[in-house]
Design an enzyme around this catalytic site. Structure first.
Site, PDB file in Angstrom:
ATOM      1  N   ARG A  23       6.675   0.250  -8.993  1.00 28.10           N
ATOM      2  CA  ARG A  23       5.518   1.155  -9.023  1.00 28.10           C
ATOM      3  C   ARG A  23       5.225   1.658 -10.440  1.00 28.10           C
ATOM      4  O   ARG A  23       4.826   2.813 -10.617  1.00 28.10           O
ATOM      5  CB  ARG A  23       5.716   2.350  -8.086  1.00 28.10           C
ATOM      6  CG  ARG A  23       5.814   1.975  -6.610  1.00 28.10           C
ATOM      7  CD  ARG A  23       4.436   1.666  -6.059  1.00 28.10           C
ATOM      8  NE  ARG A  23       4.505   1.266  -4.667  1.00 28.10           N
ATOM      9  CZ  ARG A  23       4.104   2.037  -3.653  1.00 28.10           C
ATOM     10  NH1 ARG A  23       3.627   3.230  -3.866  1.00 28.10           N
ATOM     11  NH2 ARG A  23       4.173   1.579  -2.433  1.00 28.10           N
ATOM     12  N   ARG A  27       0.548   6.590  -9.723  1.00 30.57           N
ATOM     13  CA  ARG A  27       0.001   7.946  -9.845  1.00 30.57           C
ATOM     14  C   ARG A  27       0.706   8.856 -10.845  1.00 30.57           C
ATOM     15  O   ARG A  27       0.154   9.874 -11.226  1.00 30.57           O
ATOM     16  CB  ARG A  27      -0.003   8.613  -8.462  1.00 30.57           C
ATOM     17  CG  ARG A  27      -1.090   8.060  -7.562  1.00 30.57           C
ATOM     18  CD  ARG A  27      -0.911   8.510  -6.139  1.00 30.57           C
ATOM     19  NE  ARG A  27       0.231   7.832  -5.531  1.00 30.57           N
ATOM     20  CZ  ARG A  27       0.655   8.038  -4.282  1.00 30.57           C
ATOM     21  NH1 ARG A  27       0.054   8.921  -3.526  1.00 30.57           N
ATOM     22  NH2 ARG A  27       1.688   7.371  -3.800  1.00 30.57           N
ATOM     23  N   ARG A  36      -8.206   5.300 -11.086  1.00 27.56           N
ATOM     24  CA  ARG A  36      -8.229   5.429  -9.624  1.00 27.56           C
ATOM     25  C   ARG A  36      -9.387   6.315  -9.158  1.00 27.56           C
ATOM     26  O   ARG A  36      -9.989   6.077  -8.099  1.00 27.56           O
ATOM     27  CB  ARG A  36      -6.879   6.009  -9.171  1.00 27.56           C
ATOM     28  CG  ARG A  36      -6.736   6.359  -7.712  1.00 27.56           C
ATOM     29  CD  ARG A  36      -6.637   5.134  -6.840  1.00 27.56           C
ATOM     30  NE  ARG A  36      -6.506   5.518  -5.449  1.00 27.56           N
ATOM     31  CZ  ARG A  36      -7.526   5.849  -4.677  1.00 27.56           C
ATOM     32  NH1 ARG A  36      -8.762   5.839  -5.147  1.00 27.56           N
ATOM     33  NH2 ARG A  36      -7.332   6.184  -3.408  1.00 27.56           N
ATOM     34  N   ASP A  73      -1.404  -4.337  -3.051  1.00 30.88           N
ATOM     35  CA  ASP A  73      -0.555  -3.644  -2.083  1.00 30.88           C
ATOM     36  C   ASP A  73      -0.012  -4.664  -1.085  1.00 30.88           C
ATOM     37  O   ASP A  73      -0.564  -5.754  -0.962  1.00 30.88           O
ATOM     38  CB  ASP A  73      -1.327  -2.542  -1.343  1.00 30.88           C
ATOM     39  CG  ASP A  73      -0.360  -1.589  -0.658  1.00 30.88           C
ATOM     40  OD1 ASP A  73       0.277  -0.790  -1.349  1.00 30.88           O
ATOM     41  OD2 ASP A  73      -0.207  -1.682   0.580  1.00 30.88           O
ATOM     42  N   TYR A 150       4.412  -1.734   9.720  1.00 32.66           N
ATOM     43  CA  TYR A 150       3.144  -0.998   9.649  1.00 32.66           C
ATOM     44  C   TYR A 150       2.173  -1.453  10.733  1.00 32.66           C
ATOM     45  O   TYR A 150       1.400  -0.663  11.269  1.00 32.66           O
ATOM     46  CB  TYR A 150       2.513  -1.169   8.264  1.00 32.66           C
ATOM     47  CG  TYR A 150       3.276  -0.434   7.181  1.00 32.66           C
ATOM     48  CD1 TYR A 150       3.097   0.929   6.980  1.00 32.66           C
ATOM     49  CD2 TYR A 150       4.193  -1.095   6.377  1.00 32.66           C
ATOM     50  CE1 TYR A 150       3.802   1.618   6.004  1.00 32.66           C
ATOM     51  CE2 TYR A 150       4.910  -0.419   5.391  1.00 32.66           C
ATOM     52  CZ  TYR A 150       4.711   0.940   5.217  1.00 32.66           C
ATOM     53  OH  TYR A 150       5.415   1.613   4.256  1.00 32.66           O
TER      54      TYR A 150
END
Ligand code: 1CP
Length: 346
Positions: A23, A27, A36, A73, A150
């Site tokens: 990652r 963020r 973003r 992703d 998921y």
């Protein structure tokens, strides 16, 4: 190209310890948040090759890293197979209609999925071109088990009870889903490699949820099938498997054809090395929470990992999982500098 990362994976001599950060584009970086903010929706950003390229390069401009990872992703695949996906801020990914029945699984589009994923391959080739020959580019996917988590649960979860319920109540149904996913994943990684990925990694983020007796049948065997097929198509492209929580199952992981094994921070890396020898590259394994500590404590933790692996060429420094969004970029720099200081082999 700076080949330290690929050399470590392939067992060639290295002059210093290579590193990258799971990652690393994300963020915690103000420049990521700025890019973003131009997109209302996360997947919309993933569909924009130039934006993916821009954020993938941001950490390379800031830190001395040995690899870049494609910005995308893992949930691109379920969406391309026909599932409605939304990223809800503060909640993460949500599928509006989780899979529960055979009809749900049969309705998934296995054949046509790759055609809907060209935006990912465009992001790979755009990023590859922009990196020039600075560092290798890592392509990636979720493991079949982790994608199924998921798709069956409908969202992230602490326990993944629906998924584990399906494992025991309808194992054939779950196996059908896992094998359909494997078919798509093979072509997905193949296309990423053709678009310019120099190495690939399979994120088995939820593999550690499995009982040890089920790990091979429901996760590892599928990753092995994928790895074997990729090795046939691209023998020189290194494959790294990362089962989070899989530190106790290294004896099973070393039976696969992979080149690298990612480990989280729950196992001491010296013990992991005893289990894998120098036949596999180890990747990890600093606790991401260590970056909340003082500079000196970060330096001490890095030193301990790097010096323990100094005798081995096949080691890639990383965190044991992705960097947390509220980590200070300055702390990341302390970590990177410490890897450089203690990882020099001359
Ligand atoms: O709004 C935003 O910025 C969304 C946050 C975000 C980001 C930055 C998501 C949503 N995905 C990503 C990018 C991403 N995801 C990358 C590329 C960035 C890099 O590594 O530099 C990668 C490799 C992933 C992979 C990914 N997505 C995994 C496997 C790795 C891991 O961390 O375990 C998983 C489980 C996901 C699902 C996902 N996507 C996003 C979130 C918030 C989540 C986790 C949901 C959960 O906690 O269950």
């Amino acid at each position: 190209m700076r080949t330290l990362f690929l050399d470590a994976l392939q067992g060639k001599p290295v002059t210093q310890t290579p590193l990258w950060i799971m990652r690393q584009a994300g963020r915690y970086l103000p420049e990521y948040r700025e890019t973003r903010a131009k997109f209302s929706d996360f997947m919309q950003m993933c569909r924009h090759a130039q934006a993916c390229c821009e954020v993938a390069l941001q950490p390379l401009d800031r830190y001395d890293l040995d690899a870049s990872i494609v910005f995308s992703d893992i949930l691109t695949i379920p969406e391309a197979m026909g599932m409605d996906l939304k990223f809800v801020s503060g909640k993460g990914p949500i599928f509006s209609a989780p899979l529960t029945t055979l009809a749900d699984v049969e309705r998934l589009d296995t054949q046509g999925a790759i055609d809907k994923l060209h935006y990912v391959f465009n992001a790979v080739s755009t990023t590859k071109k922009a990196i020039k020959d600075r560092v290798p580019l890592i392509g990636f996917t979720g493991s079949p088990w982790t994608l199924a988590a998921y798709m069956v649960e409908g969202q992230g979860s602490k326990q993944f009870t629906q998924l584990r319920k399906m494992l025991y109540s309808a194992p054939e149904l779950l196996h059908k889903l896992l094998s359909d996913l494997s078919i798509v994943i093979i072509d997905y990684l193949d296309e990423q490699i053709k678009a310019g990925a120099d190495a690939v990694m399979i994120f088995d983020t939820w593999g550690g949820m499995l009982a040890e007796s089920n790990y091979a049948a429901f996760s590892l065997n599928y990753m092995q099938t994928i790895t074997t097929e990729l090795k046939k198509r691209h023998p020189h492209v290194p494959v790294t498997l990362f089962t989070k929580g899989g530190g106790l199952w290294l004896d099973q992981l070393i039976k696969t054809d992979c080149d690298g094994i990612g480990i989280d921070w729950s196992i001491d890396i010296a013990r992991a090395r005893q289990a894998v020898g120098n036949k596999f590259a180890l990747q990890g394994n600093l606790d991401p929470a260590a970056l909340y500590g003082s500079d000196q404590s970060i330096i001490d933790s890095v030193k301990s990992i790097v010096t323990s692996q100094a005798p081995y060429s096949r080691f890639v420094f990383n965190l044991g999982h992705g960097v947390y969004p509220d980590i200070s970029p300055d702390k990341v720099k302390v970590m990177v500098d410490a890897v450089r200081e203690f990882g020099a082999k001359d």
